[in-house]
Design a protein around this motif. Structure first.
Motif, PDB file in Angstrom:
ATOM      1  N   THR A  55       6.616  -2.048  20.885  1.00 43.02           N
ATOM      2  CA  THR A  55       6.175  -2.609  19.601  1.00 43.02           C
ATOM      3  C   THR A  55       5.739  -4.065  19.713  1.00 43.02           C
ATOM      4  O   THR A  55       5.099  -4.591  18.807  1.00 43.02           O
ATOM      5  N   ASN A 154      14.945  -0.235  15.732  1.00 43.42           N
ATOM      6  CA  ASN A 154      14.776  -0.719  14.375  1.00 43.42           C
ATOM      7  C   ASN A 154      15.993  -0.450  13.490  1.00 43.42           C
ATOM      8  O   ASN A 154      16.269  -1.208  12.571  1.00 43.42           O
ATOM      9  N   ARG A 256       5.854  -3.778  13.684  1.00 45.24           N
ATOM     10  CA  ARG A 256       7.221  -3.497  13.239  1.00 45.24           C
ATOM     11  C   ARG A 256       7.282  -3.245  11.738  1.00 45.24           C
ATOM     12  O   ARG A 256       8.053  -2.411  11.264  1.00 45.24           O
ATOM     13  N   LYS A 259       6.327   0.294  11.201  1.00 46.49           N
ATOM     14  CA  LYS A 259       7.403   1.213  11.559  1.00 46.49           C
ATOM     15  C   LYS A 259       8.493   1.261  10.486  1.00 46.49           C
ATOM     16  O   LYS A 259       9.109   2.286  10.247  1.00 46.49           O
ATOM     17  N   LEU A 260       8.763   0.111   9.870  1.00 44.71           N
ATOM     18  CA  LEU A 260       9.856   0.011   8.907  1.00 44.71           C
ATOM     19  C   LEU A 260       9.490   0.503   7.513  1.00 44.71           C
ATOM     20  O   LEU A 260      10.374   0.857   6.732  1.00 44.71           O
TER      21      LEU A 260
END
Length: 296
Positions: A55, A154, A256, A259-260
């Motif tokens: 990432t 994460n 990121r 992804k979150l």
């Protein structure tokens, strides 16, 4: 029954190997570093070794293709010449799609955009193009985000945010995500091994239910016995701020953030139907609770 696992020192391998050993299988590790050879008298090859998605975007494209594609091709060619019956290739849902509209199924036309996903799909395409003898089976596994005790990623980052009493600043992003407990992954692999009628093919791995990131923050807060702090900062402001993280090393960058906060729903209906399974052993919340408690 004898099983060889590549990438046995990784997170999945460290959990899957003892799980199968407890089921009375003879399981050994095979390192693909340097000179290697597929042992004789094995029944199953489980190929976990690979280069994970970076990432921070610091890895070169060549690294992904050398490991995820080329090594897989070499190993599969050796499998075809061996007496082994089953080959499990752990690919990724990212080989099919980096973003998902609706629900991701196995029959989607793959459109990966990152070197990670592209290297995985090219390996898949090679495997599927080979003539498979009638006495052999090929299983291409596409897991979504795997988690469990000892997992770094994460989820751990999210846990630290809540543990420190910091508010979750991304609550304005509404999403639904699929997760995969390492317990459910190991269970599915075991069921596939023992079901000799299961046909070769591509199978998604995911828990039965989805959760939003806000629900995940709430679950972590509940586990820590603290009140969840959800901040609904305008999403446009957040997206502008993370651009700084793309230039300088900050905890949050565009990759990121994606992804979150993105929705990524993965269907597991094909593998459950093929195995005659109604529900996986752990619900998504139960699996996540086990992982979250391990962070303590």
């Amino acid at each position: 029954m004898s099983i060889i696992i590549t990438g046995a020192s990784g997170f999945v391998g460290q959990n899957l190997k003892p799980y199968l050993q407890e089921k009375s299988f003879n399981v050994n590790a095979l390192s693909l570093r340097g000179v290697w050879q597929l042992p004789t008298n094995i029944d199953i090859v489980i190929h976990l070794a690979g280069k994970a998605h970076d990432t921070s975007n610091t890895s070169s494209s060549d690294e992904y293709f050398k490991v995820n594609r080329d090594l897989t091709i070499q190993l599969f060619d050796e499998f075809l010449k061996s007496n082994a019956k089953d080959f499990f290739y752990f690919s990724s849902v990212k080989a099919a799609a980096d973003t998902v509209d609706g629900v991701l199924t196995e029959d989607v036309s793959p459109k990966p955009i990152t070197p990670y996903g592209q290297s995985k799909i090219e390996a898949e395409e090679y495997l599927l193009a080979q003539d498979l003898p009638e006495n052999k089976r090929l299983f291409i596994i596409r897991p979504c985000m795997i988690h469990g005790p000892g997992n770094k990623g994460n989820l751990n980052l999210l846990y630290k945010v809540v543990e420190k009493g910091m508010p979750w600043p991304l609550a304005s992003f509404e999403n639904k995500r699929s997760f995969l407990s390492i317990n459910n992954l190991s269970y599915l692999v075991h069921q596939m091994i023992t079901n000799k009628q299961l046909p070769s093919g591509i199978y998604n791995f995911a828990d039965d239910e989805t959760l939003s990131t806000n629900e995940l923050v709430t679950l972590i807060s509940k586990t820590l016995d603290v009140k969840p702090k959800l901040w609904h900062i305008p999403s446009a402001l957040i997206k502008f701020g993370v651009k700084i993280g793309d230039v300088v090393p900050l905890p949050l960058n565009s990759e990121r953030l994606k992804k979150l906060t993105e929705s990524y729903i993965v269907s597991n209906q094909k593998i459950k139907a093929a195995l005659g399974i109604d529900k996986l052993p752990l619900t998504a919340k139960q699996g996540l609770e086990i992982t979250i408690k391990s962070f303590k």
